[in-house]
Design a protein around this motif. Structure first.
Motif, PDB file in Angstrom:
ATOM      1  N   GLU A 207      54.018  60.447  96.525  1.00  0.00           N
ATOM      2  CA  GLU A 207      55.233  61.576  97.057  1.00  0.00           C
ATOM      3  C   GLU A 207      56.001  61.713  99.141  1.00  0.00           C
ATOM      4  O   GLU A 207      55.290  60.801  99.139  1.00  0.00           O
ATOM      5  CB  GLU A 207      55.308  62.865  96.706  1.00  0.00           C
ATOM      6  N   ALA A 208      56.276  62.557  98.804  1.00  0.00           N
ATOM      7  CA  ALA A 208      57.684  62.470  99.757  1.00  0.00           C
ATOM      8  C   ALA A 208      56.521  61.996 101.414  1.00  0.00           C
ATOM      9  O   ALA A 208      57.256  61.696 102.006  1.00  0.00           O
ATOM     10  CB  ALA A 208      58.085  63.488 100.188  1.00  0.00           C
ATOM     11  N   GLY A 209      55.191  62.681 101.314  1.00  0.00           N
ATOM     12  CA  GLY A 209      54.060  62.743 102.818  1.00  0.00           C
ATOM     13  C   GLY A 209      53.957  61.363 102.718  1.00  0.00           C
ATOM     14  O   GLY A 209      53.528  61.222 103.785  1.00  0.00           O
ATOM     15  N   LEU A 210      53.424  60.772 101.310  1.00  0.00           N
ATOM     16  CA  LEU A 210      53.107  59.382 102.071  1.00  0.00           C
ATOM     17  C   LEU A 210      53.744  58.624 102.314  1.00  0.00           C
ATOM     18  O   LEU A 210      53.582  57.963 102.935  1.00  0.00           O
ATOM     19  CB  LEU A 210      52.454  59.164 100.452  1.00  0.00           C
ATOM     20  N   MET A 211      55.193  58.746 101.801  1.00  0.00           N
ATOM     21  CA  MET A 211      56.176  57.840 101.763  1.00  0.00           C
ATOM     22  C   MET A 211      56.615  57.523 103.140  1.00  0.00           C
ATOM     23  O   MET A 211      57.099  56.996 104.361  1.00  0.00           O
ATOM     24  CB  MET A 211      57.564  57.781 101.288  1.00  0.00           C
ATOM     25  N   SER A 212      56.497  58.934 103.795  1.00  0.00           N
ATOM     26  CA  SER A 212      56.575  59.194 105.345  1.00  0.00           C
ATOM     27  C   SER A 212      55.407  58.569 106.321  1.00  0.00           C
ATOM     28  O   SER A 212      56.084  58.305 106.965  1.00  0.00           O
ATOM     29  CB  SER A 212      56.394  60.829 105.585  1.00  0.00           C
ATOM     30  N   ALA A 213      53.976  58.247 106.048  1.00  0.00           N
ATOM     31  CA  ALA A 213      53.014  58.335 106.385  1.00  0.00           C
ATOM     32  C   ALA A 213      53.363  56.864 106.333  1.00  0.00           C
ATOM     33  O   ALA A 213      53.040  55.857 107.821  1.00  0.00           O
ATOM     34  CB  ALA A 213      51.945  58.579 105.618  1.00  0.00           C
ATOM     35  N   PHE A 214      54.144  55.515 105.263  1.00  0.00           N
ATOM     36  CA  PHE A 214      53.895  55.054 105.811  1.00  0.00           C
ATOM     37  C   PHE A 214      55.468  54.285 106.133  1.00  0.00           C
ATOM     38  O   PHE A 214      54.851  53.376 106.979  1.00  0.00           O
ATOM     39  CB  PHE A 214      54.349  53.626 104.307  1.00  0.00           C
ATOM     40  N   LEU A 215      56.495  54.801 106.265  1.00  0.00           N
ATOM     41  CA  LEU A 215      57.391  54.859 107.254  1.00  0.00           C
ATOM     42  C   LEU A 215      57.633  55.020 108.569  1.00  0.00           C
ATOM     43  O   LEU A 215      57.752  53.792 109.625  1.00  0.00           O
ATOM     44  CB  LEU A 215      59.155  55.193 106.152  1.00  0.00           C
ATOM     45  N   ASN A 216      56.637  55.728 108.798  1.00  0.00           N
ATOM     46  CA  ASN A 216      55.931  56.128 110.405  1.00  0.00           C
ATOM     47  C   ASN A 216      55.256  54.767 110.707  1.00  0.00           C
ATOM     48  O   ASN A 216      55.387  54.563 112.746  1.00  0.00           O
ATOM     49  CB  ASN A 216      55.585  57.481 111.030  1.00  0.00           C
ATOM     50  N   GLN A 217      54.015  54.167 110.051  1.00  0.00           N
ATOM     51  CA  GLN A 217      53.689  53.358 110.330  1.00  0.00           C
ATOM     52  C   GLN A 217      54.500  52.148 111.142  1.00  0.00           C
ATOM     53  O   GLN A 217      54.098  50.918 111.984  1.00  0.00           O
ATOM     54  CB  GLN A 217      52.565  52.602 109.696  1.00  0.00           C
ATOM     55  N   PHE A 218      55.345  52.031 109.705  1.00  0.00           N
ATOM     56  CA  PHE A 218      56.549  50.169 109.839  1.00  0.00           C
ATOM     57  C   PHE A 218      57.074  50.607 112.012  1.00  0.00           C
ATOM     58  O   PHE A 218      57.174  49.813 112.258  1.00  0.00           O
ATOM     59  CB  PHE A 218      57.286  50.532 108.990  1.00  0.00           C
ATOM     60  N   LYS A 219      57.287  51.741 111.334  1.00  0.00           N
ATOM     61  CA  LYS A 219      58.091  52.735 112.940  1.00  0.00           C
ATOM     62  C   LYS A 219      56.970  52.315 113.784  1.00  0.00           C
ATOM     63  O   LYS A 219      57.920  51.714 115.438  1.00  0.00           O
ATOM     64  CB  LYS A 219      58.673  53.935 112.754  1.00  0.00           C
ATOM     65  N   THR A 246      64.329  62.816 100.056  1.00  0.00           N
ATOM     66  CA  THR A 246      64.577  61.327  98.718  1.00  0.00           C
ATOM     67  C   THR A 246      64.096  60.686  99.425  1.00  0.00           C
ATOM     68  O   THR A 246      64.786  60.453 101.026  1.00  0.00           O
ATOM     69  CB  THR A 246      65.895  61.707  98.028  1.00  0.00           C
ATOM     70  N   ILE A 247      64.147  59.714  98.907  1.00  0.00           N
ATOM     71  CA  ILE A 247      63.662  57.692  99.901  1.00  0.00           C
ATOM     72  C   ILE A 247      64.578  58.066 100.821  1.00  0.00           C
ATOM     73  O   ILE A 247      64.341  57.773 102.102  1.00  0.00           O
ATOM     74  CB  ILE A 247      63.283  56.796  98.673  1.00  0.00           C
ATOM     75  N   GLU A 248      66.225  57.788 100.708  1.00  0.00           N
ATOM     76  CA  GLU A 248      66.938  57.878 101.556  1.00  0.00           C
ATOM     77  C   GLU A 248      67.006  58.973 102.472  1.00  0.00           C
ATOM     78  O   GLU A 248      67.082  58.588 103.107  1.00  0.00           O
ATOM     79  CB  GLU A 248      68.203  58.205 100.358  1.00  0.00           C
ATOM     80  N   GLU A 249      66.952  59.893 102.394  1.00  0.00           N
ATOM     81  CA  GLU A 249      66.472  61.257 103.340  1.00  0.00           C
ATOM     82  C   GLU A 249      65.609  60.767 104.080  1.00  0.00           C
ATOM     83  O   GLU A 249      65.522  60.857 105.284  1.00  0.00           O
ATOM     84  CB  GLU A 249      66.634  62.461 102.462  1.00  0.00           C
ATOM     85  N   LEU A 250      64.161  60.580 103.823  1.00  0.00           N
ATOM     86  CA  LEU A 250      63.330  60.146 104.719  1.00  0.00           C
ATOM     87  C   LEU A 250      63.633  59.018 105.533  1.00  0.00           C
ATOM     88  O   LEU A 250      63.764  58.631 106.995  1.00  0.00           O
ATOM     89  CB  LEU A 250      62.365  60.234 103.249  1.00  0.00           C
ATOM     90  N   VAL A 251      64.154  57.847 104.906  1.00  0.00           N
ATOM     91  CA  VAL A 251      64.481  57.108 105.769  1.00  0.00           C
ATOM     92  C   VAL A 251      65.383  56.830 106.717  1.00  0.00           C
ATOM     93  O   VAL A 251      65.013  56.377 107.873  1.00  0.00           O
ATOM     94  CB  VAL A 251      64.622  56.079 104.406  1.00  0.00           C
ATOM     95  N   LEU A 252      65.994  57.499 106.377  1.00  0.00           N
ATOM     96  CA  LEU A 252      67.377  57.897 107.459  1.00  0.00           C
ATOM     97  C   LEU A 252      66.566  58.947 108.517  1.00  0.00           C
ATOM     98  O   LEU A 252      67.247  58.915 109.763  1.00  0.00           O
ATOM     99  CB  LEU A 252      68.753  58.462 107.077  1.00  0.00           C
TER     100      LEU A 252
END
Length: 291
Positions: A207-219, A246-252
């Motif tokens: 869900e959103a929390g885990l995707m946020s963690a992954f995206l921040n690691q890439f960042k 949403t995933i789009e909102e998280l990514v942006l």
């Protein structure tokens, strides 16, 4: 020139979790379908789990993969697994041999680790696609796309629809796959060089929390500063459950760079309708509104 020809031998392997014995009926159906398509599937000895989720020792699975890879009669290798275990075979693959003897290799999800390792260590293109799609709920379209593209040299399986979230053009060599599994390569020699690449990311669970963690690691790894563009595939659980943000909102929000082109497709990922994208091959996407 088509990837496969009629009567070609193809290998079926499972580098990640073993298939439950309960799935044998489905796998048998897949093998029968492949035979109807005039292909000759040869299975690894490590398809089914013996002690869940394991389907053999990592060294043995790696050797089985390389034995099939070295067999000149086998024209392509398809992995039918997913889960958690694929990265255990990475140290047992002969990348020097693979580099000098290119052979199409297909897999998805947890096979993101093997796909990107093969590309990073050999420079050979590999295919993010699950052949079990042929017996999915979208089997009619999948069989048509698979046959047209792999046997008749059309591009049906490789064409996918998309929309731009920001920017108007994405061009470069594709790397990536499943967001969770790609991060298993962080800090290893197998992670691809992201410089000037197009990064594809998709996910089944989370869900959103885990995707946020992954995206921040890439960042924090500096990935988003290196790439030419980002393609978001399907994020199945988030989209099915209408999770916000949403995933789009998280990514942006996390990338926070209006100059990085980002596109979204509903046709690459874990869905039954999923197309194939080639890791290690150049791709060009355009926002047709801007053409």
């Amino acid at each position: 020139m088509s990837i496969l020809n009629k009567n070609d031998k193809i290998a079926i392997v499972a580098c990640s979790n073993g298939q439950p014995i309960a799935n044998k009926f489905k796998i048998d159906n897949l093998l029968e379908l492949l035979k109807k398509l005039s292909l000759n599937p040869i299975c690894s000895n490590y398809i089914y789990e013996n002690t869940s989720p394991f389907n053999g020792a990592a060294k043995d699975k790696g050797k089985a993969f390389m034995d099939l890879y070295r067999n000149n009669e086998i024209k392509a290798i398809f992995d039918i697994s997913g889960g958690d275990l694929a990265n255990e075979v990475l140290d047992y693959l002969d990348y020097d041999y693979i580099s000098k003897n290119p052979k199409p290799f297909f897999g998805y999800s947890d096979l993101t680790t093997v796909l990107n390792a093969i590309y990073s260590q050999s420079n050979n293109p590999v295919y993010l696609y699950q052949i079990r799609n042929l017996i999915s709920s979208d089997s009619e379209n999948q069989i048509s796309n698979f046959t047209n593209s792999l046997l008749n040299n059309e591009d049906d399986l490789f064409k996918f629809s998309y929309k731009f979230i920001q920017g108007s053009k994405i061009e470069g060599t594709v790397v990536g796959g499943n967001i969770r599994c790609l991060l298993k390569l962080a800090g290893t020699k197998y992670i691809p060089d992201f410089t000037d690449k197009v990064l594809l990311l998709e996910s089944m669970g989370g869900e959103a929390g885990l995707m946020s963690a992954f995206l921040n690691q890439f960042k924090q790894m500096g990935v988003f500063d290196k790439i030419q563009g980002l393609i978001l595939g399907t994020f199945s659980k988030m989209q099915e459950n209408n999770i916000t943000p949403t995933i789009e909102e998280l990514v942006l929000s996390i990338i926070d760079n209006p100059d990085l082109p980002i596109a979204k497709t509903e046709e690459i990922g874990h869905g039954a309708n999923s197309k194939c994208i080639i890791i290690g091959k150049n791709i060009s996407l355009f926002n047709h509104k801007f053409k």
